[in-house]
Design an enzyme around this catalytic site. Sequence first.
Site, PDB file in Angstrom:
ATOM      1  N   SER A  20       0.838  -1.200   0.000  1.00  0.00           N
ATOM      2  CA  SER A  20       0.000   0.000   0.000  1.00  0.00           C
ATOM      3  C   SER A  20       0.876   1.254   0.000  1.00  0.00           C
ATOM      4  O   SER A  20       2.072   1.189   0.284  1.00  0.00           O
ATOM      5  CB  SER A  20      -0.872  -0.032   1.273  1.00  0.00           C
ATOM      6  OG  SER A  20      -1.555   1.179   1.455  1.00  0.00           O
ATOM      7  N   GLY A  21       0.276   2.371  -0.360  1.00  0.00           N
ATOM      8  CA  GLY A  21       0.861   3.690  -0.150  1.00  0.00           C
ATOM      9  C   GLY A  21       2.293   3.888  -0.625  1.00  0.00           C
ATOM     10  O   GLY A  21       2.664   3.562  -1.759  1.00  0.00           O
ATOM     11  N   TYR A 171       2.518   7.680  18.358  1.00  0.00           N
ATOM     12  CA  TYR A 171       3.032   7.504  16.988  1.00  0.00           C
ATOM     13  C   TYR A 171       4.334   8.298  16.827  1.00  0.00           C
ATOM     14  O   TYR A 171       5.334   7.789  16.317  1.00  0.00           O
ATOM     15  CB  TYR A 171       1.972   7.973  15.984  1.00  0.00           C
ATOM     16  CG  TYR A 171       2.465   8.038  14.554  1.00  0.00           C
ATOM     17  CD1 TYR A 171       2.758   6.877  13.846  1.00  0.00           C
ATOM     18  CD2 TYR A 171       2.656   9.266  13.913  1.00  0.00           C
ATOM     19  CE1 TYR A 171       3.213   6.938  12.528  1.00  0.00           C
ATOM     20  CE2 TYR A 171       3.102   9.336  12.603  1.00  0.00           C
ATOM     21  CZ  TYR A 171       3.384   8.164  11.918  1.00  0.00           C
ATOM     22  OH  TYR A 171       3.849   8.224  10.618  1.00  0.00           O
TER      23      TYR A 171
END
Length: 289
Positions: A20-21, A171
């Site tokens: 992904s991405g 994060y």
Amino acid sequence: MGYSNGGMGGKTVLITGGTSGIGKAAAVALAAMGANVVVVGRNRERGEAAVEEISARSHNDSVELLLADLSVQSEVRGFAQEFQERHDRIDVLVNNAGLVQSKRTETSDGIETTLAINHLAPFLLTNLLLDRLKGSAPSRVITVSSEAQRWGTMDFDDLQSRRKYRGFPVYGMTKLANIMFTYELAERLNGTGVSANCLHPGPVGTNFGQNNRGPMALFFRTFKPFMRSPEQGADTLVWLASSPEVEGVSGKYFFDRKEIEAKKVACDPAARRRLWEISEELTGLKVAA
Ligand SMILES: NC(=O)c1ccc[n+]([C@@H]2O[C@H](COP(=O)([O-])OP(=O)(O)OC[C@H]3O[C@@H](n4cnc5c(N)ncnc54)[C@H](OP(=O)(O)O)[C@@H]3O)[C@@H](O)[C@H]2O)c1
């Protein structure tokens, strides 16, 4: 995007989060330059679809899928073993898989999930592949960090955020850990021919954040149309993986192909060593004294 084509022929590149991405865009670019690309995914269906797309877009059939849930340390060990059985060299390791979680969860190993996937998985994987990286030198380790590092605080007494959990700061702490890991790794690899660098890709419109519900998912969905494309987000990564300009460059943090500064704690050798030692214990690379 102006990469010189070719130059990666015969090279083997392993990319986590290649389904992904940013990881998928980097896989396409590096495969288009002739690299043998191995992507790691946790879901067979999504992984096989990604491999098909990467092959088709790069016109390169040498794209392979290895399956592993990076939140599970036995799966990281299993796929590192499988990779080494199938490939006798690794020219570039890209630690790219990552996520943000609005709510605290723990992995089956009993570790806070963001820390497990964003920091401990790349730490463990890189260490497991170190001999193969050294044997393939000159080789490169690239870790995708983020300017979210600025929101992160390295609280060594609560690395697993048991006392207080807030999604973005946690994060940020794991992305700060990516930089501290890279700086420390580069020092430990000095003279081996293996380089270690990390990068901020910029704000990129991907699936990032969509594993959440509520305000966090809405935030990323709302801003996605205004963000960089995955191809733009992958530019510095692909440059670090392939360019002769950065041959021998190590221990640096980049944004848009330029070195940028990390938070002060990343420049503190004692803090970096402390994180390394805790990470060794949390991944079972070293038993606590
Ligand atoms: N997007 C941004 O604005 C931005 C900004 C700064 C830094 N970054 C960093 O860029 C990196 C790539 O993110 P992205 O934006 O490309 O997000 P993305 O589209 O969500 O891709 C994340 C990748 O990580 C994989 N992954 C997540 N958890 C996994 C697990 N437990 N096991 C195996 N694979 C797992 C995902 O696999 P699945 O396909 O199976 O979900 C996916 O391939 C991350 O490290 C992120 O922190 C992103």
